[in-house]
Design a protein around this motif. Structure first.
Motif, PDB file in Angstrom:
ATOM      1  N   UNK A  32     111.821  -2.148 105.359  1.00  0.00           N
ATOM      2  CA  UNK A  32     110.746  -3.433 105.069  1.00  0.00           C
ATOM      3  C   UNK A  32     110.604  -4.180 105.805  1.00  0.00           C
ATOM      4  N   UNK A  33     112.058  -5.276 106.348  1.00  0.00           N
ATOM      5  CA  UNK A  33     111.217  -5.958 107.149  1.00  0.00           C
ATOM      6  C   UNK A  33     110.472  -5.517 108.598  1.00  0.00           C
ATOM      7  N   UNK A  34     111.086  -4.428 108.928  1.00  0.00           N
ATOM      8  CA  UNK A  34     110.942  -3.640 110.572  1.00  0.00           C
ATOM      9  C   UNK A  34     108.980  -3.375 109.848  1.00  0.00           C
ATOM     10  N   UNK A  35     108.680  -3.258 108.747  1.00  0.00           N
ATOM     11  CA  UNK A  35     107.277  -2.691 108.511  1.00  0.00           C
ATOM     12  C   UNK A  35     106.160  -4.136 108.047  1.00  0.00           C
ATOM     13  N   UNK A  36     106.997  -5.236 107.784  1.00  0.00           N
ATOM     14  CA  UNK A  36     106.372  -6.197 107.978  1.00  0.00           C
ATOM     15  C   UNK A  36     105.884  -6.431 108.884  1.00  0.00           C
ATOM     16  N   UNK A  37     107.277  -6.921 109.508  1.00  0.00           N
ATOM     17  CA  UNK A  37     107.394  -7.567 111.312  1.00  0.00           C
ATOM     18  C   UNK A  37     106.012  -6.977 111.734  1.00  0.00           C
TER      19      UNK A  37
ATOM     20  N   UNK B 240     100.747  -6.529 114.228  1.00  0.00           N
ATOM     21  CA  UNK B 240      99.208  -6.071 115.061  1.00  0.00           C
ATOM     22  C   UNK B 240      98.201  -6.562 114.434  1.00  0.00           C
ATOM     23  N   UNK B 241      97.875  -6.830 113.087  1.00  0.00           N
ATOM     24  CA  UNK B 241      96.763  -7.563 112.273  1.00  0.00           C
ATOM     25  C   UNK B 241      95.816  -7.724 113.029  1.00  0.00           C
ATOM     26  N   UNK B 242      96.427  -8.794 114.084  1.00  0.00           N
ATOM     27  CA  UNK B 242      95.296  -9.943 114.704  1.00  0.00           C
ATOM     28  C   UNK B 242      94.378  -8.469 115.874  1.00  0.00           C
ATOM     29  N   UNK B 243      94.517  -8.089 116.252  1.00  0.00           N
ATOM     30  CA  UNK B 243      94.639  -7.167 117.079  1.00  0.00           C
ATOM     31  C   UNK B 243      94.175  -5.792 117.002  1.00  0.00           C
TER      32      UNK B 243
ATOM     33  N   UNK C  41      99.226   1.972 109.788  1.00  0.00           N
ATOM     34  CA  UNK C  41     100.022   3.195 110.087  1.00  0.00           C
ATOM     35  C   UNK C  41     101.004   3.261 110.512  1.00  0.00           C
ATOM     36  N   UNK C  42     100.793   1.920 111.731  1.00  0.00           N
ATOM     37  CA  UNK C  42     102.402   1.692 112.417  1.00  0.00           C
ATOM     38  C   UNK C  42     103.269   1.256 111.548  1.00  0.00           C
ATOM     39  N   UNK C  43     103.058   0.272 110.456  1.00  0.00           N
ATOM     40  CA  UNK C  43     104.170  -0.007 109.855  1.00  0.00           C
ATOM     41  C   UNK C  43     105.132   0.981 109.073  1.00  0.00           C
TER      42      UNK C  43
ATOM     43  N   UNK D   9     109.383   3.614 108.894  1.00  0.00           N
ATOM     44  CA  UNK D   9     110.476   3.920 108.162  1.00  0.00           C
ATOM     45  C   UNK D   9     110.248   6.071 108.740  1.00  0.00           C
ATOM     46  N   UNK D  10     109.207   5.954 109.892  1.00  0.00           N
ATOM     47  CA  UNK D  10     110.231   7.565 110.218  1.00  0.00           C
ATOM     48  C   UNK D  10     110.468   7.477 110.985  1.00  0.00           C
ATOM     49  N   UNK D  11     111.025   6.194 111.559  1.00  0.00           N
ATOM     50  CA  UNK D  11     112.330   5.825 112.682  1.00  0.00           C
ATOM     51  C   UNK D  11     113.339   5.640 112.806  1.00  0.00           C
ATOM     52  N   UNK D  12     112.971   4.743 111.841  1.00  0.00           N
ATOM     53  CA  UNK D  12     114.981   4.304 110.811  1.00  0.00           C
ATOM     54  C   UNK D  12     115.230   5.383 110.806  1.00  0.00           C
ATOM     55  N   UNK D  13     114.533   6.438 109.422  1.00  0.00           N
ATOM     56  CA  UNK D  13     114.651   7.479 108.716  1.00  0.00           C
ATOM     57  C   UNK D  13     115.422   8.891 109.671  1.00  0.00           C
TER      58      UNK D  13
END
Length: 228
Positions: A174-179, A184-187, A195-197, A201-205
């Motif tokens: 959750x924290x990683x996805x928020x960060x 990335x939203x401004x860019x 999708x990047x967020x 979950x895939x990396x942590x899992x």
């Protein structure tokens, strides 16, 4: 039902903004009936409002990117749905943030299935009815963004997420996805940050970080009901 009410309130905002962007009432309603994925709909009408018909292609691309996240939900939802081909076709149309969150939060297979379909009905009916209301009375509402209706659906979704944050791994995701999303939203174009967020979950899992036992989900650990 609470999720359905919160999301329906957001539908008023979409209906009013779509008409203000140049769509007529029927076009707005058909968009909600057939597209039925709130973020994608707002991305499309936002592009039209900013650049008119010339911005249509970029709006479609943004909407498609945002809608792509629903295909990730299908992995979790398919085993819950059961049934034949046409049930899966119907389920595909209503596999969204809210239905997936409510369904996967339930302790048994039967409860998951009921949660999915009841939420689907509540959100679909409420969203479409209040899209129509927003489109009709949009001019009387003025700037609908000042009412903060866009926060209603997000608040409901956070309410569904909170009980699941009882182990280290869901908290890390959750924290990683928020960060990632906030950074990335401004860019990036709308849709790509989401999708990047999801990649967090895939990396942590895959890494099973922060270690064995950290991913235990108290809801998922309950015994499932046998299929009828």
């Amino acid at each position: 039902m609470a999720v359905g009410l919160a999301t329906a309130a957001y539908g008023i905002s979409f209906g009013a903004l779509a008409v203000a962007a140049g769509l007529d009432i029927w076009q707005t309603c058909v968009l909600s009936l057939l597209m039925f994925t709130g973020g994608s709909q707002f991305a499309l009408v936002g592009a039209l409002a900013a650049g008119g018909l010339a911005a249509g292609p970029s709006g479609i691309i943004s909407a498609a990117l945002l809608g792509a996240r629903n295909s990730l939900y299908a992995v979790q939802v398919k085993p819950i749905i059961g049934g034949g081909f046409w049930r899966k076709v119907l389920a595909a149309h209503v596999t969204i943030d809210e239905t997936t969150a409510v369904a996967t939060a339930q302790p048994t297979l039967r409860a998951k299935r009921i949660g999915f379909w009841v939420t689907a009905a509540a959100v679909y009916i409420g969203w479409n009815l209040l899209t129509l209301v927003g489109a009709i009375i949009g001019d009387a509402l003025g700037d609908v963004r000042q009412y903060g209706l866009d926060a209603a659906a997000a608040a409901a979704f956070l309410g569904l997420l909170w009980p699941r944050l009882r182990a280290r791994q869901p908290i890390v995701v959750a924290v990683g996805a928020v960060v990632v999303a906030a950074s990335l939203t401004p860019w990036l174009p709308p849709g790509l940050p989401v999708l990047c967020a999801a990649g967090v979950a895939l990396i942590v899992g895959l890494a099973n970080w922060p270690g064995p036992g950290a991913s235990r989900d108290p809801v998922a650990s309950e015994p499932r009901e046998a299929e009828a």
